[in-house]
Design a protein around this motif. Structure first.
Motif, PDB file in Angstrom:
ATOM      1  N   LYS A 133      39.075  28.929  30.094  1.00 49.11           N
ATOM      2  CA  LYS A 133      38.941  30.276  30.874  1.00 49.11           C
ATOM      3  C   LYS A 133      38.556  31.421  29.637  1.00 49.11           C
ATOM      4  O   LYS A 133      39.112  31.307  28.731  1.00 49.11           O
ATOM      5  N   THR A 193      38.534  35.265  29.110  1.00 51.82           N
ATOM      6  CA  THR A 193      39.147  36.735  29.798  1.00 51.82           C
ATOM      7  C   THR A 193      38.751  37.546  28.560  1.00 51.82           C
ATOM      8  O   THR A 193      39.447  37.660  27.588  1.00 51.82           O
ATOM      9  N   SER A 222      30.767  31.364  36.397  1.00 50.91           N
ATOM     10  CA  SER A 222      31.298  30.172  36.440  1.00 50.91           C
ATOM     11  C   SER A 222      30.252  29.090  35.682  1.00 50.91           C
ATOM     12  O   SER A 222      29.205  29.267  35.737  1.00 50.91           O
ATOM     13  N   GLU A 238      35.423  29.300  33.240  1.00 46.64           N
ATOM     14  CA  GLU A 238      35.184  30.480  34.012  1.00 46.64           C
ATOM     15  C   GLU A 238      35.291  31.628  33.023  1.00 46.64           C
ATOM     16  O   GLU A 238      36.199  31.772  32.198  1.00 46.64           O
ATOM     17  N   ASP A 256      35.783  35.770  32.988  1.00 46.79           N
ATOM     18  CA  ASP A 256      36.315  36.825  33.593  1.00 46.79           C
ATOM     19  C   ASP A 256      36.151  38.316  32.669  1.00 46.79           C
ATOM     20  O   ASP A 256      37.153  38.269  31.799  1.00 46.79           O
TER      21      ASP A 256
END
Lengths: 316, 316
Positions: free
Chosen positions: B143, B145, B209, B219, B221
């Motif tokens: 992920k 972020t 994604s 992912e 974000d």
């Protein structure tokens, strides 16, 4: 005489039926050993499977696959095929994103098999002569006009309006595939206006201003709502004459008059695919890949640098 | 001892003042010989010019330039510099489109000078250790972020909202520049939702994604409206432990506990640019280029495959 390449066609949509299957049937270099389609039905005696996994499980001997599905699902099928050690031809555009094609190129290198990003318009009858005429000339301006009626040419192709379907760039990328192969200098996007129907995820029209390295302007005029005469034309002005490549690469004229004879009788656009399959066979025999993402890069850049305009809904 | 590289800094915005000029001042490998800015004013004794053309006309001896302008105008300045035979460092992102960077790479090759696409976050203190820890491990999930308050970090930067300014991907691409250098396998976009303010031409938030070649999900974000704590984090799960690279690459911890010591006292993010300039000097001395568009390619792909959502207007 080497043995024919045993090929399976995956994705039995319009382009497979209109172009791939006839070109393979006429070629002495390929034997069609299977067809695969998620939703299609078997036709004729060729073994048919609902998925590439079912094809693999069948144990049928396969050397190569042509992947003619919508672009959004090509990567996973191609990756599975490469893992089998099969050569892969990708219908244009080679994927829904650039990075997935780069990943496939690396996978093909590791497996030592051929990956071929097939840009069919580059095999149109007059493209090679256009490139030869332009070679060494200094371009001062170009215009790429791809205006067609989506209702005539893409009936029921919902994938074209989904993310990664490219909308009007699905045909327009054919013009870009020719331009990137014949223009004397690399081109890049400097501004872009994309018109998105309010109900869809892809542009229905695009006005894109490009330049080459010397600063010569190249205008793209792509439209999916063209009625009446349809236009698939590339005009190039140089300091020593003007070139017009029309009908998607089928006809060429230059300022001195028509250049040579391009016999397209009875071929029309069908004539692109025999040349495309000859190239694929040559690549497989030579053990090399041909992976060119430059037309996709221009489309991606046109999105990246776009002013997006919402236009009225489109319904087929 | 070789002579220092005589460098001009072009584009005196926030990043030039905060990072480039201090890093050059501290380096023994560079001498700042000029600054250039369209709208700026001369500061201190260094010769100042309003354009690269004026710098050229001055006859000052220059070996290299660092181009720190907004991305939309970088190409033309870089092309002019390469034509002078000057080495070129491009601040990130290296341009507003991918194809223009590819064109510059070719121009640099022809001129036999160095082109360096400088991704500063790759020089953050803990990035190298993170890459070393991940090497050979099997990633199962990641992920990225990047959530920050645009009003704090990008005051008055109107170019970020113009076409080619990338919006929230301007900081987010820093995370992608780290990910593309440390993750064990190439990644690509499979779906993307971009939120465009009704009054602007670039996304204010992105949910993307991705996957790597083995299918592991990644992912993204990215958000420009983050209040309170700011996040610039990469989390990677592997079959043999979890890694968290935080504060934009400055801090690293792994499931076994903190990994080594990364002394960032007094450096913070400023620490990236000395390493970046050491790399630029090494490239110039070796006569080679380093041109990597992979972080931009992911951004372009996120646009290409986007579902675009209109959100409320944004005003600084």
């Amino acid at each position: 005489m080497t043995a024919p390449i045993r090929i399976a066609v995956i994705g039995l949509g319009k382009i497979a039926h209109d172009q791939h299957l006839p070109a393979i049937a006429r070629s002495h270099q390929f034997d069609l050993v299977a067809t695969v389609d998620r939703a299609g039905v078997s036709e004729g005696p060729t073994p048919f499977f609902p998925s590439i996994e079912a094809l693999i499980a069948s144990g049928i001997a396969v050397d190569a696959v042509a992947i003619c599905t919508p672009p959004q699902v090509r990567h996973d099928i191609a990756q599975t095929a490469l893992e089998q050690g099969w050569h892969v031809l990708l219908e244009k555009p080679p994927g829904a994103t650039i990075a997935e094609v780069v990943a496939l190129r690396e996978a093909a290198q590791e497996r030592k098999v051929t990956l071929f990003t097939a840009w069919h318009s580059r095999f149109a009858p007059a493209v090679e002569a256009a490139g030869a005429w332009l070679k060494g000339r200094e371009m001062t301006r170009a215009k790429i006009t791809w205006r067609e009626d989506v209702r005539i040419w893409h009936p029921g192709q919902d994938w074209i309006w989904a993310p990664g379907g490219f909308g009007v760039f699905d045909p327009g990328i054919n013009g870009l595939s020719i331009a990137t192969s014949i223009l004397p200098s690399p081109m890049f996007v400097v501004s872009s206006q994309l018109s998105f129907p309010a109900n869809l995820c892809a542009p229905i029209a695009a006005q894109v201003s490009c330049r080459d390295r010397s600063g010569a302007p190249i205008e793209l005029d792509f439209d999916f709502l063209q009625e009446g005469p349809q236009h698939w034309d590339i005009e190039v002005e140089t300091t020593s004459g003007t070139l017009v490549l029309s009908k998607g690469g089928a006809e060429l004229s230059v300022s001195e008059g028509a250049l040579g004879e391009h016999d397209t009788r009875g071929e029309d656009l069908v004539g692109e695919y025999p040349g495309l399959y000859r190239r694929f066979a040559a690549l497989v025999r030579a053990g090399v890949s041909e992976v060119d993402v430059s037309p996709m890069r221009l489309v991606a850049d046109a999105f990246l640098r776009a002013r997006i305009v919402q236009v009225e809904e489109f319904h087929e």
